[in-house]
Design a protein around this motif. Structure first.
Motif, short mmCIF file in Angstrom:
data_model
loop_
_atom_site.label_atom_id
_atom_site.label_comp_id
_atom_site.label_asym_id
_atom_site.label_seq_id
_atom_site.Cartn_x
_atom_site.Cartn_y
_atom_site.Cartn_z
N GLN A 106 71.47 63.39 50.30
CA GLN A 106 70.79 64.33 49.41
C GLN A 106 71.71 65.49 49.02
O GLN A 106 71.74 65.91 47.86
CB GLN A 106 69.52 64.85 50.07
CG GLN A 106 68.44 63.80 50.21
CD GLN A 106 67.20 64.31 50.90
OE1 GLN A 106 67.24 65.34 51.55
NE2 GLN A 106 66.11 63.59 50.75
N VAL A 107 72.46 66.01 50.00
CA VAL A 107 73.39 67.11 49.71
C VAL A 107 74.48 66.64 48.76
O VAL A 107 74.86 67.36 47.82
CB VAL A 107 74.00 67.65 51.02
CG1 VAL A 107 75.12 68.65 50.72
CG2 VAL A 107 72.93 68.33 51.85
N ASP A 108 74.99 65.43 48.98
CA ASP A 108 76.03 64.88 48.10
C ASP A 108 75.50 64.71 46.67
O ASP A 108 76.21 64.99 45.70
CB ASP A 108 76.50 63.54 48.66
CG ASP A 108 77.59 62.91 47.81
OD1 ASP A 108 78.72 63.42 47.82
OD2 ASP A 108 77.30 61.90 47.13
N GLN A 109 74.25 64.29 46.56
CA GLN A 109 73.65 64.09 45.23
C GLN A 109 73.42 65.41 44.52
O GLN A 109 73.74 65.56 43.34
CB GLN A 109 72.33 63.33 45.38
CG GLN A 109 71.64 63.03 44.06
CD GLN A 109 70.33 62.27 44.26
OE1 GLN A 109 69.96 61.96 45.38
NE2 GLN A 109 69.65 61.99 43.18
N VAL A 110 72.88 66.40 45.24
CA VAL A 110 72.57 67.69 44.64
C VAL A 110 73.84 68.45 44.28
O VAL A 110 73.94 69.09 43.22
CB VAL A 110 71.70 68.53 45.59
CG1 VAL A 110 71.55 69.96 45.08
CG2 VAL A 110 70.33 67.89 45.75
N SER A 111 74.84 68.37 45.16
CA SER A 111 76.09 69.10 44.91
C SER A 111 77.05 68.34 44.02
O SER A 111 78.15 68.82 43.74
CB SER A 111 76.79 69.41 46.24
OG SER A 111 77.24 68.22 46.87
N GLN A 112 76.63 67.12 43.59
CA GLN A 112 77.47 66.27 42.73
C GLN A 112 78.84 66.01 43.36
O GLN A 112 79.86 66.06 42.68
CB GLN A 112 77.60 66.90 41.35
CG GLN A 112 76.28 67.03 40.60
CD GLN A 112 76.43 67.65 39.23
OE1 GLN A 112 77.47 68.20 38.90
NE2 GLN A 112 75.38 67.56 38.42
N GLY A 113 78.83 65.75 44.65
CA GLY A 113 80.06 65.39 45.35
C GLY A 113 80.92 66.55 45.78
O GLY A 113 81.99 66.34 46.36
N ALA A 114 80.46 67.79 45.54
CA ALA A 114 81.25 68.95 45.96
C ALA A 114 81.35 69.05 47.47
O ALA A 114 82.33 69.54 48.02
CB ALA A 114 80.64 70.23 45.38
#
Length: 230
Positions: A106-114
Motif C-alpha cells: 500500500q505504501v509503495d502504491q501510494v508513494s508511487q515507488g518513492a
C-alpha cells in the motif's frame, strides 16, 4: 479433535459479526451489485477456511516450536547466543508476516515507488529484531520494561520532530502490523520459553511484554528511514 472444533468455532465467531453487518447493509442501505456481494460471500468463506488452517498451524507448530527454541537457548547459559538468536528470529518472523507485506504494498502504491517495498520491509524487520533482542536481554538482566518503553517512546517523539510528516503515520502503522498472526504467537512463545528455564524467572511476568517492546522497533526504524529519505 477438540482443538479442531475449538478453532472452527473461534473462526466462526470472529467472522460472523462482519458477515451480519455487511449483509444487513447490503439489503437495507448500500445495495451493492449482486455480483460484488457474491464475491464478498465467497471471499468470506475462503478467509474462514484459511483462518482455520492457519490457526491450527499456529497451535500445532509455531507456538510449541517457539517455546522449545526459547527454552533450548536458555539452557546454553550463553547470553550472546540468546540475544543473537532473538534478533535473528525477530527478523525472519517479521519478514514472513503477511500484514507487513500488505502495508509495504500500500505504501509503495501510494508513494508511487518513492518508498521501495523491500526497504520498508527490511527496516521494519530489523526494528523488530533489535527490540526482541533487547527484550531477551531484559529477561536475563531482570530490569524494568518501563525504562525501555519510556526511552523508546521518547526517541520516537524526538525523531518525529525531524522526520517528514509523511513518514510519521507510516511508522506507527508499521508498529501495528508487527502484531500480526505470525509474529505474536512465535515471539510470545519464545519469551515464555526463555523465562521458564532461567532460574528466578516467571514465565507469566517475564515472558510477556515482548510484543509491546517489539512494536517500538519498527516505529523507530521507519522514522530513521524518513530522516534518511527526507
Amino acid at each position: 479433535m477438540d482443538n479442531i472444533k475449538e478453532t472452527v468455532l473461534e473462526v466462526i465467531y470472529s467472522i460472523l459479526p462482519i458477515s451480519i453487518v455487511v449483509t444487513i447493509l447490503q439489503f437495507t442501505i448500500i445495495w451493492l451489485p449482486m455480483e460484488t456481494f457474491l464475491q464478498f460471500a465467497i471471499g468470506l468463506v475462503l478467509v474462514g477456511v484459511g483462518l482455520i488452517f492457519f490457526l491450527l498451524g499456529v497451535n500445532v507448530g509455531l507456538q510449541p516450536v517457539g517455546e522449545l527454541i526459547g527454552s533450548a537457548l536458555s539452557k546454553t547459559k550463553k547470553v550472546w547466543l540468546i540475544i543473537g538468536f532473538g534478533f535473528v528470529l525477530g527478523l525472519v518472523v517479521t519478514l514472513a508476516e503477511p500484514d507487513v507485506r500488505v502495508l509495504s504494498n500500500q505504501v509503495d502504491q501510494v508513494s508511487q515507488g518513492a518508498i521501495p517495498k523491500s526497504i520498508l520491509i527490511l527496516s521494519v524487520a530489523i526494528g523488530v529484531g533489535f527490540f526482541v533482542a533487547l527484550a531477551m536481554l531484559r529477561i536475563i538482566l531482570n530490569f524494568s520494561m518501563v525504562y525501555i518503553l519510556a526511552i523508546g517512546y521518547g526517541l520516537i517523539f524526538l525523531l518525529a520532530a525531524f522526520t517528514p510528516p509523511t513518514f510519521v503515520p507510516i511508522s506507527f502503522d508499521s508498529g501495528g502490523v508487527t502484531t500480526g498472526p505470525i509474529t505474536v504467537p512465535f515471539i510470545l512463545a519464545l519469551g515464555v520459553g526463555v523465562a521458564s528455564v532461567l532460574r528466578g524467572k516467571s514465565a507469566s511476568s517475564d515472558g510477556f511484554g515482548l510484543i509491546a517492546l517489539a512494536s517500538i522497533g519498527p516505529i523507530l526504524s521507519v522514522l530513521l528511514l524518513g530522516v534518511i529519505y527526507g
